[in-house]
Design a protein around this motif. Structure first.
Motif, PDB file in Angstrom:
ATOM      1  N   UNK A  46      -1.663  -6.685   0.604  1.00  0.00           N
ATOM      2  CA  UNK A  46      -0.655  -7.271  -0.278  1.00  0.00           C
ATOM      3  C   UNK A  46      -0.815  -6.708  -1.677  1.00  0.00           C
ATOM      4  N   UNK A  47       0.295  -6.316  -2.280  1.00  0.00           N
ATOM      5  CA  UNK A  47       0.316  -5.832  -3.656  1.00  0.00           C
ATOM      6  C   UNK A  47       1.091  -6.863  -4.479  1.00  0.00           C
ATOM      7  N   UNK A  48       0.434  -7.384  -5.500  1.00  0.00           N
ATOM      8  CA  UNK A  48       1.049  -8.423  -6.338  1.00  0.00           C
ATOM      9  C   UNK A  48       1.666  -7.786  -7.582  1.00  0.00           C
ATOM     10  N   UNK A  49       2.918  -8.115  -7.834  1.00  0.00           N
ATOM     11  CA  UNK A  49       3.596  -7.646  -9.046  1.00  0.00           C
ATOM     12  C   UNK A  49       3.995  -8.871  -9.863  1.00  0.00           C
ATOM     13  N   UNK A  50       3.466  -8.973 -11.068  1.00  0.00           N
ATOM     14  CA  UNK A  50       3.800 -10.086 -11.955  1.00  0.00           C
ATOM     15  C   UNK A  50       4.884  -9.624 -12.922  1.00  0.00           C
ATOM     16  N   UNK A  65      -5.832   3.533   2.128  1.00  0.00           N
ATOM     17  CA  UNK A  65      -5.717   2.095   2.379  1.00  0.00           C
ATOM     18  C   UNK A  65      -4.243   1.690   2.340  1.00  0.00           C
ATOM     19  N   UNK A  66      -3.923   0.610   3.032  1.00  0.00           N
ATOM     20  CA  UNK A  66      -2.555   0.107   3.023  1.00  0.00           C
ATOM     21  C   UNK A  66      -2.172  -0.314   1.599  1.00  0.00           C
ATOM     22  N   UNK A  67      -3.136  -0.880   0.857  1.00  0.00           N
ATOM     23  CA  UNK A  67      -2.876  -1.273  -0.523  1.00  0.00           C
ATOM     24  C   UNK A  67      -2.427  -0.072  -1.351  1.00  0.00           C
ATOM     25  N   UNK A  68      -3.129   1.055  -1.210  1.00  0.00           N
ATOM     26  CA  UNK A  68      -2.781   2.260  -1.965  1.00  0.00           C
ATOM     27  C   UNK A  68      -1.392   2.767  -1.578  1.00  0.00           C
ATOM     28  N   UNK A  69      -1.064   2.685  -0.285  1.00  0.00           N
ATOM     29  CA  UNK A  69       0.276   3.076   0.167  1.00  0.00           C
ATOM     30  C   UNK A  69       1.335   2.179  -0.476  1.00  0.00           C
ATOM     31  N   UNK A  70       1.029   0.876  -0.583  1.00  0.00           N
ATOM     32  CA  UNK A  70       1.959  -0.050  -1.215  1.00  0.00           C
ATOM     33  C   UNK A  70       2.202   0.300  -2.678  1.00  0.00           C
ATOM     34  N   UNK A  71       1.147   0.693  -3.380  1.00  0.00           N
ATOM     35  CA  UNK A  71       1.274   1.096  -4.780  1.00  0.00           C
ATOM     36  C   UNK A  71       2.146   2.341  -4.918  1.00  0.00           C
ATOM     37  N   UNK A  72       1.950   3.300  -4.027  1.00  0.00           N
ATOM     38  CA  UNK A  72       2.744   4.528  -4.081  1.00  0.00           C
ATOM     39  C   UNK A  72       4.220   4.242  -3.842  1.00  0.00           C
TER      40      UNK A  72
END
Length: 245
Positions: free
Chosen positions: A206-210, A230-237
């Motif tokens: 999960x990637x949190x965007x505030x 990582x899936x997190x890094x893919x989410x950031x990209x």
């Protein structure tokens, strides 16, 4: 009383010993094979080699398991210290209108439970199923940590067949404070570090965007790594590709 963590020096020494034992097992069985061929001492060298080989390897494995928890502790502590100095990245416009417009243009399917969903191919993970959800904190718990925890529990209840899933959780809050940003950074950093050190069989990140609802400016913790799979890094990209233009 909890188990005392070994010093980093002890962990390194035991790891070296375990490695030497593992390599030594092969050297020992080769040595025994040569002794057998030379007929030295009229001993069952083959059996001695086999027994010695497994004995060395078993001791090596036992040593690795003995320090496994301590090694994880230092790995996580090192990554936590490294990423603690990384500031949150910013997206100028994460207004609801723009988010919905971009997701629709990118062929995300809007679901009845408030999520947008799309499965995207990636070489490192075969495919990742992305979910995006926009949540107004004022209408949730009013607290960032509690809202995140509630949304994570809801996300975990989704019956998704795809092995890799990533939730982009966009939180809208009036007048974002420095304390709010620190909370998001700490939560996000822990999510990324845990996935990096202890990858699970089923990859779910999960990637949190505030987002400051007054200005539309978004804040998120970016790994800033082009090599992380990582899936997190893919989410950031994906987040940067879609919204940081």
């Amino acid at each position: 009383m909890g188990k005392k963590v070994k010093s980093k020096f002890q962990v390194i020494v035991i790891m070296i010993i375990a490695l030497l034992l593992f390599l030594g097992s092969f050297a020992f069985i080769i040595f025994c094979d040569r002794m057998e061929k030379q007929g030295y001492g009229n001993l069952p060298w083959i059996w001695i080699g086999i027994i010695g080989f497994f004995a060395f390897d078993i001791i090596s494995i036992v040593l690795i398991f003995h320090i496994y928890g301590d090694a994880l502790y230092y790995d996580m502590a090192g990554k936590d210290k490294k990423y603690n100095a990384v500031p949150l990245s910013q997206i100028k416009d994460m207004s609801r209108y723009r988010v919905h417009k971009i997701l629709t243009a990118r062929r995300f399917k809007e679901l009845q439970n408030g999520y947008f969903r799309r499965k995207i191919f990636t070489f490192s993970k075969d495919s990742i199923c992305y979910y995006v959800k926009c949540v107004d904190i004022a209408f949730a718990s009013g607290n960032i940590a509690e809202t995140v925890d509630t949304e994570f529990q809801r996300f975990d209840q989704i019956a998704e067949e795809n092995k890799c899933t990533c939730l982009l959780l966009v939180l809208y809050k009036d007048q974002v404070t420095r304390e709010d940003m620190e909370t998001v950074k700490e939560l996000s950093k822990n999510l990324f570090v845990c996935e990096s050190v202890m990858p699970a069989r089923i990859d779910r990140a999960s990637v949190i965007v505030l987002v400051d609802a007054m200005t539309g400016r978004g804040y998120f913790f970016d790994t800033r790594s082009k090599l992380s799979i990582t899936v997190y890094a893919h989410g950031c990209r994906l987040l940067k590709k879609y919204f940081m233009k």
